[in-house]
Design a protein around this motif. Structure first.
Motif, PDB file in Angstrom:
ATOM      1  N   ALA A  73       0.750  -1.215  -0.018  1.00 24.83           N
ATOM      2  CA  ALA A  73       0.034   0.004  -0.190  1.00 24.83           C
ATOM      3  C   ALA A  73       0.930   1.228   0.091  1.00 24.83           C
ATOM      4  CB  ALA A  73      -0.802  -0.097   1.141  1.00 24.83           C
ATOM      5  N   GLY A  74       2.170   0.991   0.468  1.00 27.84           N
ATOM      6  CA  GLY A  74       2.936   2.479   0.482  1.00 27.84           C
ATOM      7  C   GLY A  74       3.214   3.155  -0.515  1.00 27.84           C
ATOM      8  N   VAL A  75       3.498   2.305  -1.696  1.00 29.50           N
ATOM      9  CA  VAL A  75       3.926   2.518  -2.932  1.00 29.50           C
ATOM     10  C   VAL A  75       2.458   3.464  -3.742  1.00 29.50           C
ATOM     11  CG1 VAL A  75       3.394   0.605  -4.199  1.00 29.50           C
ATOM     12  CG2 VAL A  75       5.296   2.391  -4.935  1.00 29.50           C
ATOM     13  N   PHE A  76       1.402   3.146  -3.178  1.00 28.96           N
ATOM     14  CA  PHE A  76       0.320   3.699  -3.793  1.00 28.96           C
ATOM     15  C   PHE A  76      -0.334   4.855  -3.040  1.00 28.96           C
ATOM     16  CE2 PHE A  76       0.340  -0.923  -5.163  1.00 28.96           C
ATOM     17  CZ  PHE A  76      -0.103  -0.603  -6.689  1.00 28.96           C
ATOM     18  N   ALA A  77       0.216   4.981  -1.689  1.00 30.65           N
ATOM     19  CA  ALA A  77      -0.306   5.938  -0.673  1.00 30.65           C
ATOM     20  C   ALA A  77       0.512   7.255  -0.310  1.00 30.65           C
ATOM     21  CB  ALA A  77      -0.866   5.189   0.516  1.00 30.65           C
ATOM     22  N   VAL A  78       2.030   6.762  -0.169  1.00 31.80           N
ATOM     23  CA  VAL A  78       2.714   7.751   0.684  1.00 31.80           C
ATOM     24  C   VAL A  78       2.957   8.827  -0.010  1.00 31.80           C
ATOM     25  CG1 VAL A  78       3.808   5.730   2.125  1.00 31.80           C
ATOM     26  CG2 VAL A  78       5.015   6.674  -0.050  1.00 31.80           C
ATOM     27  N   TRP A  79       3.130   8.780  -1.613  1.00 28.35           N
ATOM     28  CA  TRP A  79       3.736   9.972  -2.226  1.00 28.35           C
ATOM     29  C   TRP A  79       3.047  11.307  -2.102  1.00 28.35           C
ATOM     30  CZ3 TRP A  79       8.103   7.924  -3.232  1.00 28.35           C
ATOM     31  CH2 TRP A  79       8.191   6.609  -3.571  1.00 28.35           C
ATOM     32  N   ALA A  80       1.611  11.217  -1.925  1.00 30.92           N
ATOM     33  CA  ALA A  80       1.105  12.658  -1.599  1.00 30.92           C
ATOM     34  C   ALA A  80       1.305  13.304  -0.373  1.00 30.92           C
ATOM     35  CB  ALA A  80      -0.450  12.445  -1.923  1.00 30.92           C
ATOM     36  N   PRO A  81       1.223  12.660   0.812  1.00 33.03           N
ATOM     37  CA  PRO A  81       1.582  13.371   1.825  1.00 33.03           C
ATOM     38  C   PRO A  81       3.206  13.573   2.015  1.00 33.03           C
ATOM     39  CG  PRO A  81       1.077  11.037   2.380  1.00 33.03           C
ATOM     40  CD  PRO A  81       0.684  11.420   0.990  1.00 33.03           C
ATOM     41  N   ALA A  82       3.982  12.792   1.378  1.00 30.79           N
ATOM     42  CA  ALA A  82       5.367  12.867   1.333  1.00 30.79           C
ATOM     43  C   ALA A  82       5.798  14.063   0.480  1.00 30.79           C
ATOM     44  CB  ALA A  82       6.237  11.877   1.102  1.00 30.79           C
ATOM     45  N   ALA A  83       5.231  14.355  -0.564  1.00 32.29           N
ATOM     46  CA  ALA A  83       5.526  15.484  -1.453  1.00 32.29           C
ATOM     47  C   ALA A  83       5.066  16.976  -0.799  1.00 32.29           C
ATOM     48  CB  ALA A  83       4.707  15.294  -2.827  1.00 32.29           C
ATOM     49  N   ASP A  84       3.840  16.763  -0.050  1.00 28.50           N
ATOM     50  CA  ASP A  84       3.299  18.035   0.658  1.00 28.50           C
ATOM     51  C   ASP A  84       4.153  18.376   1.860  1.00 28.50           C
ATOM     52  OD1 ASP A  84       1.318  19.808   0.991  1.00 28.50           O
ATOM     53  OD2 ASP A  84       0.705  18.852   3.049  1.00 28.50           O
ATOM     54  N   ALA A  97      -4.981   9.740  -5.276  1.00 28.00           N
ATOM     55  CA  ALA A  97      -4.406   8.264  -5.858  1.00 28.00           C
ATOM     56  C   ALA A  97      -3.617   8.501  -6.751  1.00 28.00           C
ATOM     57  CB  ALA A  97      -5.771   7.637  -6.128  1.00 28.00           C
ATOM     58  N   PRO A  98      -2.459   8.769  -6.542  1.00 36.60           N
ATOM     59  CA  PRO A  98      -1.377   9.533  -7.483  1.00 36.60           C
ATOM     60  C   PRO A  98      -0.946   8.725  -8.394  1.00 36.60           C
ATOM     61  CG  PRO A  98      -0.195   8.943  -5.391  1.00 36.60           C
ATOM     62  CD  PRO A  98      -1.816   8.789  -5.010  1.00 36.60           C
ATOM     63  N   LEU A  99      -1.163   7.330  -8.320  1.00 37.22           N
ATOM     64  CA  LEU A  99      -0.719   6.145  -9.356  1.00 37.22           C
ATOM     65  C   LEU A  99      -1.842   6.287 -10.170  1.00 37.22           C
ATOM     66  CD1 LEU A  99       1.489   3.701  -7.842  1.00 37.22           C
ATOM     67  CD2 LEU A  99       2.146   5.902  -8.516  1.00 37.22           C
ATOM     68  N   ALA A 100      -3.174   6.308  -9.649  1.00 36.06           N
ATOM     69  CA  ALA A 100      -4.337   6.272 -10.518  1.00 36.06           C
ATOM     70  C   ALA A 100      -4.280   7.466 -11.340  1.00 36.06           C
ATOM     71  CB  ALA A 100      -5.484   6.003  -9.655  1.00 36.06           C
ATOM     72  N   ASP A 101      -4.084   8.691 -10.825  1.00 37.63           N
ATOM     73  CA  ASP A 101      -3.812   9.796 -11.501  1.00 37.63           C
ATOM     74  C   ASP A 101      -2.801   9.825 -12.513  1.00 37.63           C
ATOM     75  OD1 ASP A 101      -5.813  10.803  -9.898  1.00 37.63           O
ATOM     76  OD2 ASP A 101      -4.591  12.134  -8.790  1.00 37.63           O
ATOM     77  N   LEU A 102      -1.558   9.237 -12.207  1.00 39.53           N
ATOM     78  CA  LEU A 102      -0.701   8.984 -13.341  1.00 39.53           C
ATOM     79  C   LEU A 102      -1.222   8.215 -14.196  1.00 39.53           C
ATOM     80  CD1 LEU A 102       3.066   8.076 -12.539  1.00 39.53           C
ATOM     81  CD2 LEU A 102       1.888   6.938 -14.231  1.00 39.53           C
ATOM     82  N   ALA A 103      -2.080   7.224 -14.100  1.00 39.56           N
ATOM     83  CA  ALA A 103      -2.136   6.355 -15.151  1.00 39.56           C
ATOM     84  C   ALA A 103      -3.496   7.010 -16.126  1.00 39.56           C
ATOM     85  CB  ALA A 103      -2.903   5.025 -14.678  1.00 39.56           C
ATOM     86  N   GLY A 104      -4.305   7.873 -15.246  1.00 38.28           N
ATOM     87  CA  GLY A 104      -5.079   8.528 -16.233  1.00 38.28           C
ATOM     88  C   GLY A 104      -4.634   9.840 -16.969  1.00 38.28           C
ATOM     89  N   ALA A 105      -3.687  10.231 -16.706  1.00 38.14           N
ATOM     90  CA  ALA A 105      -2.893  11.242 -17.304  1.00 38.14           C
ATOM     91  C   ALA A 105      -1.926  10.708 -18.608  1.00 38.14           C
ATOM     92  CB  ALA A 105      -1.919  11.895 -16.511  1.00 38.14           C
ATOM     93  N   SER A 106      -1.409   9.372 -18.300  1.00 35.80           N
ATOM     94  CA  SER A 106      -0.769   8.767 -19.428  1.00 35.80           C
ATOM     95  C   SER A 106      -1.455   7.641 -20.332  1.00 35.80           C
ATOM     96  CB  SER A 106       0.669   8.209 -18.891  1.00 35.80           C
ATOM     97  OG  SER A 106       1.181   9.113 -18.126  1.00 35.80           O
ATOM     98  N   ALA A 107      -2.358   6.883 -19.510  1.00 31.41           N
ATOM     99  CA  ALA A 107      -2.874   5.841 -20.152  1.00 31.41           C
ATOM    100  C   ALA A 107      -4.237   5.464 -19.494  1.00 31.41           C
ATOM    101  CB  ALA A 107      -2.105   4.367 -20.597  1.00 31.41           C
ATOM    102  N   PRO A 108      -5.433   6.319 -19.712  1.00 30.87           N
ATOM    103  CA  PRO A 108      -6.708   6.139 -18.934  1.00 30.87           C
ATOM    104  C   PRO A 108      -7.286   4.614 -18.766  1.00 30.87           C
ATOM    105  CG  PRO A 108      -6.583   8.014 -20.562  1.00 30.87           C
ATOM    106  CD  PRO A 108      -5.446   7.319 -20.857  1.00 30.87           C
ATOM    107  N   ALA A 109      -7.002   3.933 -19.788  1.00 29.78           N
ATOM    108  CA  ALA A 109      -7.152   2.547 -19.833  1.00 29.78           C
ATOM    109  C   ALA A 109      -6.681   1.721 -18.677  1.00 29.78           C
ATOM    110  CB  ALA A 109      -6.922   1.776 -21.185  1.00 29.78           C
TER     111      ALA A 109
END
Length: 412
Positions: free
Chosen positions: A31-42, A254-266
């Motif tokens: 879960a960390g790799v899917f969740a920690v980036w946003a609070p860490a970046a902030d 959900a940063p990785l979901a947003d990354l996928a949405g920006a690069s490959a929505p499928a």
């Protein structure tokens, strides 16, 4: 004639090097790799600060891993830093480590279960979370080999999803370069959040009583699992910063979901499923690790003795597993996720602080244990105030329980 004392039940050594590595990877690549980036970046304030925080967290994890691996090879018993602190420092230090692990990882397990529900069944996350806890408790009760097999599957799926996300990100649009500056204290705070994503390699040590040739297997499995995890996290961090930018990343749920949405929505639904599978791997290994630490503490009468029961058929600490899962179920129904990562990180950093202090007794001139101890304490102190105060309050309760068990031991 007096009845001879019954031998204390022991666990069976069934895990080889590949299985130990799989459990470590599944514990960290979750879960960390899917969740920690946003609070860490902030907290870090910039992309540069986030990458610096990743390096700091990785270095502390490396120091902890070296200390844990050396100690686990010398003391290949269930319990991890609880055993090391008790044997090499003082029973109070061991109890502090065990208490930190139990409290921090129980809260983390509840958070992981709720995250699983949020990704896969957002309309009824608590229901799916509770069902997952029950299901994974049942898997763990079937034996540690089932745990290792399931962990390998979860780790493989997670790696495949992360690879797809990174490949999509490299082919997608590049965000505008951010101009914010990294803040030193913010980098430490961010390192505390990122450390949450690393805190899984100790699961190998807590299963030390079930590892074949622990003096060789554990020192190899821990750094291998950590090195693979760091490389994956670095790739993901660089990709998500390039595609989203630090400012957008800091505001993403959900940063990785947003990354996928920006690069490959499928890929968005694939990422959601991958996140669920990753969380499942962490939750499975968390429940196993909590049960083993509770077993070790129950053996020493630091927890109720009934928790020391081991299944003769499957060779698992079934009473501790069931009790841990029951407590997680209670937290799943009541836990507020705000600050859960920070609270868990605070407790786990204290746990590793005890491990590093224990390792320092092996060779007081070796620098890594001292660096690991200092890093754990500094990063723990830099976490949000609510996480620090909550952690201190929990340790105050633990100190009272330790005093009570000591008093009973002297009288009895």
């Amino acid at each position: 004639m007096p009845t001879p004392p019954r031998e204390r039940p022991t666990l069976q050594r069934r895990l080889g090097l590949p299985s130990a590595i799989a459990i470590g990877l599944a514990s960290m690549l979750g879960a960390g790799v899917f969740a920690v980036w946003a609070p860490a970046a902030d907290a870090a304030g910039s992309g540069t600060g986030l990458l610096a925080a990743l390096v700091v967290a990785g270095f502390i994890a490396y120091c902890n891993a070296r200390s844990t691996a050396r100690l686990a090879a010398l003391h290949p018993q269930a319990g991890g830093a609880y055993v090391y602190g008790t044997r090499r420092l003082h029973p109070a230090a061991g109890f502090t480590a065990g208490w930190a692990f139990l409290v921090g990882k129980t809260a983390s397990a509840a958070a992981m279960a709720l995250t699983l529900g949020a990704y896969l069944l957002p309309d009824h996350p608590r229901a799916l979370a509770a069902a997952a806890v029950v299901a994974f408790c049942a898997i763990n009760l079937l034996g540690v080999q089932r745990t290792a097999l399931a962990s390998a599957v979860f780790a493989a799926v997670t790696l495949a999803v992360l690879a797809a996300v990174v490949l999509a990100g490299t082919a997608g649009p590049v965000a505008a370069q951010e101009t914010g500056d990294a803040h030193p204290w913010g980098v430490l705070t961010a390192a505390g959040f990122v450390f949450f994503a690393f805190a899984g390699y100790a699961r190998i040590a807590t299963l030390g009583e079930e590892v074949k040739r622990p003096e060789r297997t554990i020192p190899l499995a821990v750094p291998i699992a950590l090195a693979v995890t760091f490389a994956v996290y670095l790739l993901v961090a660089v990709t998500v910063l390039n595609v989203l930018g630090a400012d957008t990343l800091a505001d993403s749920d959900a940063p990785l979901a947003d990354l996928a949405g920006a690069s490959a929505p499928a890929l968005k639904p694939v990422v959601a499923i991958g996140a669920g599978v990753a969380v499942a791997g962490v939750l499975l290994s968390l429940l196993a690790g909590i049960g083993r630490t509770a077993l070790a503490m129950a053996r020493d009468r630091r927890l109720p003795g009934a928790l020391a029961a081991v299944s003769e058929r499957f060779g698992v600490p079934w009473a501790a597993e069931v009790a841990a899962s029951g407590l997680v179920l209670v937290l799943v129904s009541t836990l507020d996720l705000a600050g859960a990562i920070g609270f868990s990180s605070f407790c786990v950093l204290v746990y590793y602080g005890v491990a590093n202090a224990s390792a320092a007794t092996l060779d007081r001139r070796a620098p890594l244990p001292w660096l690991g101890l200092a890093g754990c304490l500094l990063v723990a102190a830099s976490l949000p105030v609510a996480s620090v105060l909550g952690g201190l309050a929990v340790f105050a309760v633990g100190a009272g329980w330790y005093a009570l068990t000591e008093s009973r031991a002297r009288k009895g």
